[in-house]
Design a protein around this motif. Structure first.
Motif, mmCIF file in Angstrom:
data_model
loop_
_atom_site.group_PDB
_atom_site.id
_atom_site.type_symbol
_atom_site.label_atom_id
_atom_site.label_comp_id
_atom_site.label_asym_id
_atom_site.label_seq_id
_atom_site.Cartn_x
_atom_site.Cartn_y
_atom_site.Cartn_z
ATOM 1 N N UNK A 30 0.766 -1.284 0.039
ATOM 2 C CA UNK A 30 -0.033 0.034 0.083
ATOM 3 C C UNK A 30 0.991 1.301 -0.017
ATOM 4 N N UNK A 31 1.836 1.373 0.868
ATOM 5 C CA UNK A 31 2.903 2.479 1.088
ATOM 6 C C UNK A 31 3.476 2.755 -0.653
ATOM 7 N N UNK A 32 3.856 1.499 -1.098
ATOM 8 C CA UNK A 32 4.673 1.657 -2.573
ATOM 9 C C UNK A 32 3.744 2.290 -3.407
ATOM 10 N N UNK A 33 2.476 1.925 -3.513
ATOM 11 C CA UNK A 33 1.618 2.569 -4.208
ATOM 12 C C UNK A 33 1.195 3.739 -4.145
ATOM 13 N N UNK A 34 1.279 4.477 -2.796
ATOM 14 C CA UNK A 34 1.120 5.536 -2.276
ATOM 15 C C UNK A 34 1.969 6.470 -2.699
ATOM 16 N N UNK A 35 3.421 6.088 -2.270
ATOM 17 C CA UNK A 35 4.626 6.965 -2.847
ATOM 18 C C UNK A 35 4.650 6.924 -4.254
ATOM 19 N N UNK A 36 4.522 5.911 -4.896
ATOM 20 C CA UNK A 36 4.848 5.933 -6.482
ATOM 21 C C UNK A 36 6.409 5.767 -6.639
ATOM 22 N N UNK A 37 7.283 5.255 -5.607
ATOM 23 C CA UNK A 37 8.757 5.362 -5.887
ATOM 24 C C UNK A 37 9.076 3.747 -5.817
#
Length: 363
Positions: free
Chosen positions: A185-192
């Protein structure tokens, strides 16, 4: 000038030697921007060495490492647009949560205003769902909370790439599963771009959108989790990623007929040169029945062991002339009486299309 590269990370013919020992050999790898890459392999395969070369903790002996189109050879870790979450988090025990997260920002030059630091720290803690924990001491946090503090500290500097060195290894199974979802979820939110090092096949397949399977310092296969699992490039990948059954066979002169050790013949969907071959079949692709299997490839055997797993059961079945097989049977909709007992004779079968065939020399 901004880079026009579509890849966040590139390895160009990278080799890494430690004296007479070669840890990584001639690696070529492109990681697209915003990808979640898992470097997967057994201990000593070179995955951590690759991660450390991205982070700047090691330099390649040969070849080039690029981040966002810029060569990183010789660039120290603190000058790279990269942050790292270590396996044991490396938090400062004498700092509270807020101080741990703010530490990197306070070291940056030119200095960042205190109000901006506070804003970015608060934002990072909200992202990892620790908004109310800023003043909490580290020893007062659970393992999962400490892991999220380490993540907040890593993302607060807004890196282009986040490196994760087996960050879930110290967590229990239930918490590890929860953190896998949180990281996705965090990776999708950050987009990095995230790069995860792990030896846990389930972790790599469930979290990453690109899996790089490594062995002996080389890449054996690069692809989506489904490609790596369903279409393994070689026998090592088939064995290492998930579970598989090996059947020794002989490929006949036509290049498509497999002659098994018990004399039976199976049509292969992959052409192979005549000679010794290994047929690999996933445990879940094999059907277990008390009645004769009417279609596909069928064998009769005896159940020697059963492991009850709740929604499924694993069976070890011995087939005369072919050896032992591991079979995973889904129990959804079944009742206790459907469980086969050790000692029972059963029929097992599978669709020939489920077979992956490799040369025996690939073993």
């Amino acid at each position: 000038m901004a880079s026009a590269s579509t890849n966040d990370i590139e390895f160009c013919s990278v080799t890494k030697n430690y004296g007479a020992v070669t840890a990584v050999t001639d690696i070529n790898l492109n990681v697209p921007k915003g990808a979640f890459l898992a470097l997967l392999g057994p201990s000593g395969c070179g995955k951590t060495t690759c991660l450390r070369m991205i982070g700047g903790f090691e330099q390649p002996s040969e070849g080039k490492v690029l981040i966002d189109g810029r060569e990183m050879n010789g660039v120290p870790a603190y000058r790279r647009p990269v942050n790292m979450v270590f396996q044991h988090y490396a938090l400062f025990p004498h700092f509270n949560v807020e101080q741990n997260v703010a530490y990197g920002l306070k070291q940056m030059r030119p200095r960042i205003e205190a109000a901006e630091i506070n804003r970015r720290v608060g934002e990072a803690l909200e992202m990892v769902r620790l908004g109310g924990f800023a003043k909490r001491r580290i020893h007062e946090m659970s393992g999962g909370q400490q892991q999220r503090v380490a993540l907040a500290r890593a993302i607060v500097n807004r890196p282009s790439v986040l490196l994760l060195d087996e960050p879930l290894a110290a967590l229990d199974k239930k918490l590890r599963s929860a953190m896998q979802i949180e990281l996705q979820t965090l990776q999708r939110e950050l987009g990095i771009t995230f790069v995860l090092v792990t030896h846990d096949q389930e972790e790599a397949l469930s979290m990453a959108d690109v899996v790089c399977v490594m062995s002996a310092g080389q890449i054996r296969q690069l692809g989506t989790p489904q490609e790596v699992y369903d279409r393994p490039a070689d026998l090592f990948v088939a064995d290492f990623v998930g579970k598989t059954n090996r059947i020794h066979a002989q490929m006949e002169a036509d290049g498509t007929t497999l002659r098994l050790a018990d004399g039976s013949a199976v049509a292969s969907s992959r052409r192979l040169a005549p000679g010794e071959a290994i047929a690999a079949v996933r445990p879940e692709a094999i059907h277990l029945s008390r009645d004769k299997v009417s279609s596909g490839v069928s064998f009769r055997g005896t159940v020697t062991h059963r492991i009850f797993l709740g929604s499924s059961a694993e069976y070890a079945v011995t087939v005369p002339g072919l050896g032992d097989f591991l079979i995973t049977a889904d129990r959804r909709g079944a009742n206790e009486s459907d469980l086969v007992e050790p000692g029972e004779e059963v029929f097992m079968g599978f669709d020939p299309a489920a077979i992956h065939v490799f040369p025996a020399s690939n073993a």
